[in-house]
Design a protein around this motif. Structure first.
Motif, mmCIF file in Angstrom:
data_model
loop_
_atom_site.group_PDB
_atom_site.id
_atom_site.type_symbol
_atom_site.label_atom_id
_atom_site.label_comp_id
_atom_site.label_asym_id
_atom_site.label_seq_id
_atom_site.Cartn_x
_atom_site.Cartn_y
_atom_site.Cartn_z
ATOM 1 N N GLN A 88 0.841 -1.196 0.000
ATOM 2 C CA GLN A 88 0.000 0.000 0.000
ATOM 3 C C GLN A 88 0.876 1.245 0.000
ATOM 4 O O GLN A 88 2.038 1.190 0.386
ATOM 5 C CB GLN A 88 -0.909 0.033 1.238
ATOM 6 C CG GLN A 88 -1.933 -1.066 1.306
ATOM 7 C CD GLN A 88 -2.877 -0.904 2.476
ATOM 8 O OE1 GLN A 88 -2.796 0.072 3.230
ATOM 9 N NE2 GLN A 88 -3.803 -1.840 2.640
ATOM 10 N N ARG A 89 0.292 2.362 -0.451
ATOM 11 C CA ARG A 89 1.001 3.642 -0.387
ATOM 12 C C ARG A 89 -0.003 4.758 -0.139
ATOM 13 O O ARG A 89 -1.202 4.602 -0.388
ATOM 14 C CB ARG A 89 1.776 3.902 -1.678
ATOM 15 C CG ARG A 89 0.896 4.139 -2.892
ATOM 16 C CD ARG A 89 1.751 4.377 -4.129
ATOM 17 N NE ARG A 89 0.910 4.554 -5.318
ATOM 18 C CZ ARG A 89 1.399 4.645 -6.556
ATOM 19 N NH1 ARG A 89 2.721 4.554 -6.756
ATOM 20 N NH2 ARG A 89 0.584 4.811 -7.584
ATOM 21 N N GLU A 90 0.515 5.865 0.362
ATOM 22 C CA GLU A 90 -0.335 7.026 0.623
ATOM 23 C C GLU A 90 -0.864 7.578 -0.701
ATOM 24 O O GLU A 90 -0.109 7.761 -1.659
ATOM 25 C CB GLU A 90 0.459 8.114 1.352
ATOM 26 C CG GLU A 90 -0.368 9.255 1.900
ATOM 27 C CD GLU A 90 -1.072 8.896 3.204
ATOM 28 O OE1 GLU A 90 -1.917 9.695 3.637
ATOM 29 O OE2 GLU A 90 -0.767 7.827 3.769
ATOM 30 N N ALA A 91 -2.157 7.830 -0.756
ATOM 31 C CA ALA A 91 -2.773 8.402 -1.957
ATOM 32 C C ALA A 91 -2.847 9.915 -1.833
ATOM 33 O O ALA A 91 -3.045 10.456 -0.740
ATOM 34 C CB ALA A 91 -4.171 7.820 -2.167
ATOM 35 N N VAL A 92 -2.671 10.582 -2.939
ATOM 36 C CA VAL A 92 -2.679 12.045 -2.960
ATOM 37 C C VAL A 92 -4.100 12.549 -3.198
ATOM 38 O O VAL A 92 -4.802 12.079 -4.093
ATOM 39 C CB VAL A 92 -1.760 12.575 -4.075
ATOM 40 C CG1 VAL A 92 -1.861 14.097 -4.162
ATOM 41 C CG2 VAL A 92 -0.323 12.149 -3.828
ATOM 42 N N LEU A 93 -4.534 13.501 -2.376
ATOM 43 C CA LEU A 93 -5.831 14.153 -2.568
ATOM 44 C C LEU A 93 -5.637 15.371 -3.464
ATOM 45 O O LEU A 93 -4.945 16.328 -3.096
ATOM 46 C CB LEU A 93 -6.412 14.602 -1.225
ATOM 47 C CG LEU A 93 -6.999 13.522 -0.311
ATOM 48 C CD1 LEU A 93 -7.403 14.144 1.019
ATOM 49 C CD2 LEU A 93 -8.187 12.864 -0.968
ATOM 50 N N GLU A 94 -6.253 15.341 -4.652
ATOM 51 C CA GLU A 94 -6.122 16.459 -5.580
ATOM 52 C C GLU A 94 -6.689 17.744 -4.978
ATOM 53 O O GLU A 94 -6.171 18.835 -5.213
ATOM 54 C CB GLU A 94 -6.840 16.127 -6.893
ATOM 55 C CG GLU A 94 -6.240 14.952 -7.662
ATOM 56 C CD GLU A 94 -4.825 15.230 -8.117
ATOM 57 O OE1 GLU A 94 -4.496 16.407 -8.351
ATOM 58 O OE2 GLU A 94 -4.046 14.270 -8.240
ATOM 59 N N SER A 95 -7.760 17.619 -4.202
ATOM 60 C CA SER A 95 -8.373 18.802 -3.593
ATOM 61 C C SER A 95 -7.419 19.464 -2.607
ATOM 62 O O SER A 95 -7.345 20.701 -2.525
ATOM 63 C CB SER A 95 -9.685 18.433 -2.908
ATOM 64 O OG SER A 95 -9.514 17.309 -2.057
ATOM 65 N N TYR A 96 -6.680 18.664 -1.848
ATOM 66 C CA TYR A 96 -5.743 19.241 -0.883
ATOM 67 C C TYR A 96 -4.554 19.878 -1.601
ATOM 68 O O TYR A 96 -4.097 20.959 -1.210
ATOM 69 C CB TYR A 96 -5.268 18.178 0.095
ATOM 70 C CG TYR A 96 -4.272 18.719 1.099
ATOM 71 C CD1 TYR A 96 -4.663 19.649 2.060
ATOM 72 C CD2 TYR A 96 -2.926 18.336 1.067
ATOM 73 C CE1 TYR A 96 -3.764 20.182 2.960
ATOM 74 C CE2 TYR A 96 -2.017 18.855 1.973
ATOM 75 C CZ TYR A 96 -2.441 19.773 2.916
ATOM 76 O OH TYR A 96 -1.540 20.304 3.813
ATOM 77 N N LEU A 97 -4.054 19.231 -2.655
ATOM 78 C CA LEU A 97 -2.942 19.809 -3.408
ATOM 79 C C LEU A 97 -3.330 21.160 -4.002
ATOM 80 O O LEU A 97 -2.545 22.107 -3.991
ATOM 81 C CB LEU A 97 -2.512 18.855 -4.526
ATOM 82 C CG LEU A 97 -1.738 17.600 -4.109
ATOM 83 C CD1 LEU A 97 -1.353 16.800 -5.347
ATOM 84 C CD2 LEU A 97 -0.498 17.958 -3.308
ATOM 85 N N ALA A 98 -4.558 21.241 -4.518
ATOM 86 C CA ALA A 98 -5.022 22.511 -5.092
ATOM 87 C C ALA A 98 -5.109 23.587 -4.017
ATOM 88 O O ALA A 98 -4.752 24.748 -4.245
ATOM 89 C CB ALA A 98 -6.382 22.315 -5.754
ATOM 90 N N ALA A 99 -5.573 23.202 -2.818
ATOM 91 C CA ALA A 99 -5.688 24.166 -1.721
ATOM 92 C C ALA A 99 -4.319 24.661 -1.272
ATOM 93 O O ALA A 99 -4.154 25.838 -0.940
ATOM 94 C CB ALA A 99 -6.429 23.532 -0.546
ATOM 95 N N ARG A 100 -3.344 23.769 -1.255
ATOM 96 C CA ARG A 100 -1.998 24.164 -0.834
ATOM 97 C C ARG A 100 -1.382 25.189 -1.785
ATOM 98 O O ARG A 100 -0.560 26.021 -1.372
ATOM 99 C CB ARG A 100 -1.084 22.927 -0.784
ATOM 100 C CG ARG A 100 -1.262 22.045 0.427
ATOM 101 C CD ARG A 100 -0.806 22.733 1.695
ATOM 102 N NE ARG A 100 0.566 23.206 1.625
ATOM 103 C CZ ARG A 100 1.612 22.517 2.063
ATOM 104 N NH1 ARG A 100 1.437 21.327 2.617
ATOM 105 N NH2 ARG A 100 2.824 23.013 1.985
#
Length: 267
Positions: A88-100
Motif C-alpha cells: 500500500q502507499r499514501e494516496a494524494v488528494l487532488e483537492s488538498y494539493l489545489a488548496a496548498r
C-alpha cells in the motif's frame, strides 16, 4: 445584566476580526467538504465502504491552506492505495494539493458573492481526474455556497439587542459588514455587502436585507456605527428610534493621527 453585556462586548473581537474568522471558517469548512467528497468518490460511503476497491480510508492528518496570505490549519482525510502483492502507499488528494497552491481564495470567493453567481450548481467530485484549476473552482463554489446559506438564514430565531456596522478593508476589496450583538455581548456576522460604508445605497441595501430576514430586536436597537453619515441615514430609516453610537475603536484610530507614535500606547 448590563455588566455582563458590557464585559462580553469588551472581550469581543472587532468587526474585521469577527468577519475574517467567519470567512476563514466558511472556506475551511468548504475545503473539508470537498476533500470528503473526493475520499467518498474513491472509497465509497463511510457506512458502506468498497472493501474490494483500490483505495481505503486511513484516518486524518494535519494540513494547511492559505487564507489572506497566511497559513491556516486544516484537518485533511487520508487515503491508502492498494498495490499488487499486498503493498500500500499514501494516496494524494487532488483537492488538498489545489488548496496548498492557492493563495487568493478569499478574493475569488468575495468576487463570486459580489457578482451574484449561483453556487448551488457546484458539482461533487466524482473520482475522475480533474485539473488543479477545476478543483480550485469547485472549492470557490463550495465556499460561496456555504456563505450564501449563512447570509440567507432566518434571523427571527435569535434575539439581538445591538447592531454593529463597519467597513472592513480586505486585500483587494472593501466590505460593509453587519454584526448582531446578543444579550451576552457576543457578536456574530449577520450579513455583508461589497462596497464602502460611505455609500448610502450599499448601507440601505444591507439594512433592507436584515429586515427581510426578520432581524429580531427587543426594545430599541443599539446601533454601533463607524461614523459614516450614510450608515446613520440608513439605520435611522429602518429603525427610527435606534440609539446610535459611534464606534470607540474608530475614535481611537482618529486620535492616533494627532499623536506621536510614542504616545499611541497611552491613547
Amino acid at each position: 445584566p448590563k455588566g455582563k453585556i458590557l464585559q462580553g462586548m469588551k472581550q469581543g473581537l472587532c468587526t474585521e476580526e469577527v468577519f475574517c474568522a467567519y470567512m476563514r471558517e466558511s472556506i475551511r469548512g468548504a475545503l473539508w467538504d470537498l476533500m470528503q467528497e473526493e475520499v467518498e468518490a474513491h472509497c465509497g460511503r463511510r457506512h458502506r465502504p468498497d472493501r474490494e476497491g483500490r483505495y481505503r480510508r486511513a484516518g486524518s492528518d494535519d494540513g494547511v491552506f492559505y487564507f489572506a496570505g497566511r497559513k491556516e490549519a486544516v484537518k485533511k482525510p487520508r487515503m491508502r492505495e492498494r498495490l499488487t502483492g499486498g503493498r500500500q502507499r499514501e494516496a494524494v488528494l487532488e483537492s488538498y494539493l489545489a488548496a496548498r497552491s492557492k493563495r487568493n481564495i478569499l478574493s475569488e470567493v468575495m468576487a463570486m458573492v459580489d457578482e451574484g453567481v449561483s453556487a448551488r450548481g457546484s458539482q461533487r467530485l466524482t473520482g475522475r481526474a480533474l485539473s488543479s484549476s477545476e478543483v480550485s473552482r469547485q472549492w470557490v463554489k463550495h465556499s460561496a455556497r456555504r456563505i450564501e446559506e449563512l447570509r440567507g438564514r432566518d434571523l427571527s430565531k435569535d434575539e439581538y439587542f445591538g447592531l454593529m456596522m463597519d467597513g472592513v478593508f480586505l486585500k483587494e476589496t472593501v466590505v460593509l459588514v453587519a454584526l448582531g450583538i446578543k444579550k451576552d455581548g457576543s457578536k456574530e456576522v449577520l450579513d455583508f455587502s461589497v462596497g464602502s460604508s460611505e455609500s448610502y445605497e450599499v448601507a440601505r441595501s444591507l439594512c433592507s436585507r436584515l429586515q427581510e430576514r426578520r432581524f429580531n430586536v427587543r426594545g430599541r436597537l443599539l446601533a454601533v456605527l463607524d461614523g459614516a453619515r450614510a450608515l446613520h441615514r440608513a439605520v435611522e430609516e429602518f429603525w427610527p428610534d435606534a440609539v446610535i453610537q459611534d464606534c470607540i475603536i474608530h475614535k481611537e484610530r482618529n486620535l492616533h493621527g494627532y499623536l506621536r507614535k510614542s504616545d499611541h500606547p497611552e491613547c
